[in-house]
Design an enzyme around this catalytic site. Structure first.
Site, PDB file in Angstrom:
ATOM      1  N   GLU A  17       1.246  -1.177   0.247  1.00  0.00           N
ATOM      2  CA  GLU A  17       0.007   0.011  -0.184  1.00  0.00           C
ATOM      3  C   GLU A  17       0.785   1.059  -0.149  1.00  0.00           C
ATOM      4  O   GLU A  17       0.355   2.172  -0.344  1.00  0.00           O
ATOM      5  CB  GLU A  17      -0.775   0.356   1.156  1.00  0.00           C
ATOM      6  N   LEU A  18       2.373   1.290   0.405  1.00  0.00           N
ATOM      7  CA  LEU A  18       2.268   2.378   1.109  1.00  0.00           C
ATOM      8  C   LEU A  18       3.511   2.540  -0.196  1.00  0.00           C
ATOM      9  O   LEU A  18       3.379   4.121  -0.748  1.00  0.00           O
ATOM     10  CB  LEU A  18       3.950   2.247   1.531  1.00  0.00           C
ATOM     11  N   GLY A 439      24.853  -7.032 -21.620  1.00  0.00           N
ATOM     12  CA  GLY A 439      23.591  -8.441 -22.453  1.00  0.00           C
ATOM     13  C   GLY A 439      22.438  -7.923 -22.434  1.00  0.00           C
ATOM     14  O   GLY A 439      21.620  -8.495 -23.662  1.00  0.00           O
ATOM     15  N   GLU A 491      17.915 -10.443 -23.782  1.00  0.00           N
ATOM     16  CA  GLU A 491      18.026 -10.666 -22.908  1.00  0.00           C
ATOM     17  C   GLU A 491      16.392 -10.568 -22.563  1.00  0.00           C
ATOM     18  O   GLU A 491      15.032 -10.082 -22.014  1.00  0.00           O
ATOM     19  CB  GLU A 491      18.700 -10.658 -21.218  1.00  0.00           C
ATOM     20  N   ARG A 522      10.295   1.106  -3.725  1.00  0.00           N
ATOM     21  CA  ARG A 522      10.962  -0.388  -4.526  1.00  0.00           C
ATOM     22  C   ARG A 522      10.912  -1.766  -3.600  1.00  0.00           C
ATOM     23  O   ARG A 522      12.011  -1.591  -2.596  1.00  0.00           O
ATOM     24  CB  ARG A 522      12.538   0.021  -5.189  1.00  0.00           C
ATOM     25  N   HIS A 648      30.871 -10.646 -15.592  1.00  0.00           N
ATOM     26  CA  HIS A 648      30.425  -8.952 -15.662  1.00  0.00           C
ATOM     27  C   HIS A 648      30.009  -9.033 -13.915  1.00  0.00           C
ATOM     28  O   HIS A 648      29.196  -9.403 -13.473  1.00  0.00           O
ATOM     29  CB  HIS A 648      29.259  -7.999 -16.408  1.00  0.00           C
ATOM     30  N   GLU A 672      31.441  -1.881 -13.883  1.00  0.00           N
ATOM     31  CA  GLU A 672      31.269  -0.629 -13.496  1.00  0.00           C
ATOM     32  C   GLU A 672      32.251   0.462 -13.682  1.00  0.00           C
ATOM     33  O   GLU A 672      33.145   0.130 -12.542  1.00  0.00           O
ATOM     34  CB  GLU A 672      30.177  -0.541 -12.440  1.00  0.00           C
ATOM     35  N   HIS A 701      22.916   4.436 -16.324  1.00  0.00           N
ATOM     36  CA  HIS A 701      21.587   5.034 -15.536  1.00  0.00           C
ATOM     37  C   HIS A 701      21.097   6.332 -16.026  1.00  0.00           C
ATOM     38  O   HIS A 701      20.687   6.870 -15.943  1.00  0.00           O
ATOM     39  CB  HIS A 701      22.416   4.486 -14.194  1.00  0.00           C
TER      40      HIS A 701
HETATM   41  N1  GLN Z   1      23.673  -9.403 -18.376  1.00  0.00           N
HETATM   42  C1  GLN Z   1      22.694  -8.793 -17.308  1.00  0.00           C
HETATM   43  C2  GLN Z   1      22.040  -7.291 -17.815  1.00  0.00           C
HETATM   44  O1  GLN Z   1      22.910  -6.682 -18.702  1.00  0.00           O
HETATM   45  C3  GLN Z   1      23.704  -7.859 -15.940  1.00  0.00           C
HETATM   46  C4  GLN Z   1      22.247  -6.986 -15.974  1.00  0.00           C
HETATM   47  C5  GLN Z   1      23.541  -7.062 -14.360  1.00  0.00           C
HETATM   48  O2  GLN Z   1      25.105  -6.833 -14.635  1.00  0.00           O
HETATM   49  N2  GLN Z   1      22.983  -6.276 -12.975  1.00  0.00           N
HETATM   50  O3  GLN Z   1      20.997  -6.698 -17.847  1.00  0.00           O
HETATM   51 ZN    ZN Z   2      25.909  -4.214 -14.595  1.00  0.00          ZN
END
Ligand code: GLN
Ligand code: ZN
Length: 766
Positions: A17-18, A439, A491, A522, A648, A672, A701
């Site tokens: 609900e929140l 990916g 994907e 979230r 990754h 990253e 992002h």
């Molecule tokens: N292979 C995934 C993607 O590209 C990796 C996601 C992640 O590193 N959190 O979405």
């Molecule tokens: Zn990632």
């Protein structure tokens, strides 16, 4: 006799609900009074659910995050969020700190505060920002008002606040040279004022959380505790200092010496603390024993718990309190809402509501052990445990045999990287600085709709497959047009990188409403690993084969690694995590072998959670890193030399686990780095990473399209630390949250940057 209490209840609501109230408010679709009413109703319902407790927590409700609520209370709000010191903080200001904006279109956006993981949980808090000479002022009264609110509803209210040392520890100084601990002096008067006001509002007990007592603390932090709590004494107000998420360990004496009325300990993860504490606890202090696991969803072995508790109760009498090990924020609300769990599995589980019932039962069993109802409940608990132990779900002979054979098997690829890479280079003939992506490609509304309809059986398997193949074809075409060197299928068929594999592996079950707050509004719904994990049939092979059939360039197979599947699920409590990781690793290994046999030459196994799985105490790191890296290697130890394994990880802090990352022995790792402007590469000053690496060159992002010169600059910086022939070029992470237009534009720039640098490299070589 033993009193029972709770450290915190999940605030989001059994039906989230929140979440929905917050999102409606932020979107401008509802008003403040509606939002406030939702909060009030949730608190009332949650206190009602906890009515059987002697003390209910207050202050566990937060509009966004409990750390941010405390920052507001103390007046630690950045000026850019529109805050004037000395003025009261309002809810919109809190939202501006958390999200950059309170409501859609209402005002100019500001930079949101940084978010980071709450200890070793998957909950994220807003990092307090301290100025060099930070002043603290009582600026927000939510917890004081709610203490009155709970009391007006007839509840025995126990306000819960984060202690001053943990609070400072969690924050960061805007001027890096500032020593956070030096702020304590200024901070304590405001804490005193807050405690006094809580007392005035009717609180007899206050719970002060100091979970940093579970960490390896620098000596000056450990030494700060006792004087700090001396200054916080308020006449007539009892203080319970709570530690959780681990044992007190070498901080045990610090905790014992605190001039407070009671201590709470995590008796699940810190079981070894109890006897040491009992021998030394002063005769007037309360000991709250966190006997029910607040981090997992399994029913407690009540008979075993009682066996532990009886001698403690004999020694402590009514100074014994019972509680969950930590706040129940980390588990879903109510098992009763689940209607689709397998009949045999449901009685093995306990969510927040059931955990409180267990607590009440334990207290009652201590009070009236011979009571027939108590006896019946204990017998039922024993019987269910026996059923679980005998269940075919956890007695998969074939899985156990495979894991046993794995034993100390070192799981190394037979040929060393130096040799393998030569063979791989002959196989793939990639240019220098090869380009690839991580990916996923944009998950458009149509993709999500198709998945939803298929799941609801409103779309046939054939139609669904055709739609997904269309998406794959599109992704391959786009990548070929842009000129990427190693492609991915995108994907589209995956909702979530863990859930997707969990759904197709044996040993997993899924809830309908098992939501746990991740941050703000979230939530995540972690899969539950209930049994032995095995792979019944190939999972990704047909998609990969299809994608590869469309192009002459290599297409990466794309899998999620065992540690990440483990970290983002609720994990079995009846065997070590390492064993579960080995079972998953063997299932992933089967998939790797099948991909290889299907002609997929490059296989990526994502392990973004490897670092976040690190234990809180350094002494526990080597064991974890050893089994975690072993599990990864098990996945790929059997492939041929010419098969290239990628992995990754999406975080930038990896200096401290460099050796473990090397131990994975992946041929290529992508990580990253763009957000930290390649700062992470400092790790390479002292450590020559032997295999190939793709430091992310742009931040996925943000929808902004990166500038070519900027990317070239980053790669040039990387090439100062890492030999250029070892470098790959790729974004920071997957692109599923982005739209196609910016994705195409950004990747085009990235490929241009790679081409331009290749020319420069050739020029330098000539
Ligand atoms: N292979 C995934 C993607 O590209 C990796 C996601 C992640 O590193 N959190 O979405
Ligand atoms: Zn990632």
């Amino acid at each position: 006799m033993a009193q029972i209490h709770n450290l915190g209840f999940p605030r989001i609501g059994a039906k989230r609900e929140l979440k929905f109230a917050l999102e409606a408010y932020w979107a401008g679709n509802s008003d403040l009074p509606t939002l406030l009413a939702t909060g009030e109703n949730l608190r009332r319902a949650h206190w009602q659910r906890q009515a059987q407790l002697n003390w209910v927590p207050v202050g566990d409700f937060a509009w966004y995050d409990q750390v941010l609520s405390l920052s507001a209370t103390l007046g630690v709000i950045p000026a850019r969020a529109g805050f004037t010191p000395g003025q009261p903080v309002d809810l919109d200001t809190i939202f501006r700190v958390a999200r950059g904006r309170a409501q859609k279109d209402c005002c100019a956006a500001n930079a949101a505060s940084e978010m980071t993981k709450w200890f070793d949980t998957n909950y994220h808090y807003l990092v307090p920002e301290f100025e060099a000479n930070q002043q603290f002022r009582l600026s927000y009264r939510q917890i004081i008002d709610e203490t009155r609110e709970a009391r007006a509803q007839g509840r025995n209210a126990k306000p819960v606040i984060i202690g001053p040392l943990t609070y400072l520890w969690l924050g960061k100084c805007t001027e890096p040279a500032t020593d956070k601990l030096s702020l304590l002096e200024n901070l304590l008067p405001v804490y005193r004022q807050l405690l006094q006001e809580l007392h005035d509002a009717g609180a007899q007990w206050v719970q002060i959380d100091e979970p940093i007592l579970s960490l390896d603390l620098p000596i000056e932090w450990a030494q700060a505790f006792e004087p700090c709590y001396h200054k916080l004494q308020i006449r007539g107000l009892n203080q319970l200092v709570a530690n959780y998420f681990g044992s007190l360990g070498n901080n045990l004496s610090v905790a014992l010496q605190l001039p407070v009325a009671g201590l709470h300990i995590d008796a699940v993860r810190g079981a070894e603390d109890i006897n040491r504490l009992l021998d030394r606890l002063s005769p007037h202090k309360v000991l709250s024993v966190g006997i029910i696991n607040g981090r997992n969803i399994w029913r407690t072995d009540l008979n075993a718990a009682l066996e532990r508790l009886v001698p403690i109760a004999e020694r402590l009498g009514d100074r014994l309190w019972l509680a969950p090990s930590c706040s129940l924020l980390h588990v879903p609300v109510d098992l009763a809402a689940e209607t689709a769990l397998p009949e045999d599995v449901k009685p093995w589980l306990a969510f927040a509501q059931q955990k409180l019932e267990e607590l009440a039962l334990l207290a009652r069993a201590l009070r009236e052990p011979a009571n027939p109802e108590v006896q019946a409940a204990l017998a039922e608990n024993r019987a269910q445990r026996a059923l679980r132990q005998q269940s075919p779900r956890i007695n998969q002979r074939a899985v156990h045999t495979r894991v046993a054979r794995l034993g100390d098997h070192n799981a190394l690829r037979p040929t060393a990287f130096k040799e393998r890479i030569k063979i791989q280079q002959q196989t793939f003939t990639l240019p220098p600085l090869p380009t690839t992506t991580i990916g996923s490609f944009p998950q458009t509304a149509e993709i999500r709709r198709a998945r939803r309809l298929y799941k609801a059986q409103e779309l046939s398997e054939r139609d669904y497959t055709a739609l997904m193949q269309q998406e794959i074809k599109h992704a391959i075409r786009v990548q070929e047009e842009i000129g990427l060197d190693v492609l991915v299928h995108g994907e589209a068929e995956r909702n979530d990188m863990v859930e997707y594999f969990g759904e197709q592996l044996e040993g997993f079950v899924f809830t309908q409403c098992g939501w746990v707050q991740s941050y703000g509004s979230r939530c995540v719904k972690p899969p539950i690993i209930v049994g032995d994990v095995a792979r019944a049939q190939p999972i990704t092979v047909e998609w990969a084969r299809y994608a590869q059939s469309l192009t002459n360039k290599p297409v990466k197979g794309m899998l999620t690694g065992p540690v990440t599947i483990l970290c983002w699920s609720f994990v079995r409590d009846d065997q070590p995590r390492s064993t579960t990781a080995q079972q998953i690793a063997l299932a992933i290994r089967d998939e790797v072998q099948d991909l290889e046999a299907a002609g997929i030459g490059i296989i990526q196994i994502d392990e973004p959670a490897l670092r976040e799985g690190l234990p809180l105490r350094k002494k526990d790191w080597p064991h974890y890193l050893a089994w975690a890296t072993h599990a990864f290697r098990v996945c790929c130890a059997e492939v041929a030399d010419h098969t290239q394994i990628h992995t990754h990880m999406c975080y930038a802090e990896f200096n401290d686990i460099m050796e473990a990352i090397t131990a994975l022995d992946a041929d290529v790792i992508t990580i990253e780095t763009s957000r930290s402007k390649m700062e992470l590469l400092d790790a390479f000053n002292h450590f020559a990473y032997p295999n190939h690496i793709g430091p992310g060159v742009y931040d996925i992002h943000s929808p902004n399209v990166p500038n070519q010169g900027w990317i070239e600059g980053l790669i040039t910086r990387a090439a100062e630390k890492i030999p250029a022939q070892n470098l790959w070029i790729n974004p920071d992470c997957g692109l599923k949250t982005r739209g196609w237009p910016e994705t195409k534009a950004a990747l085009t720039v990235m490929v241009q940057a790679a081409k331009s640098l290749r020319k420069k490299l050739e020029g330098a070589a000539a």
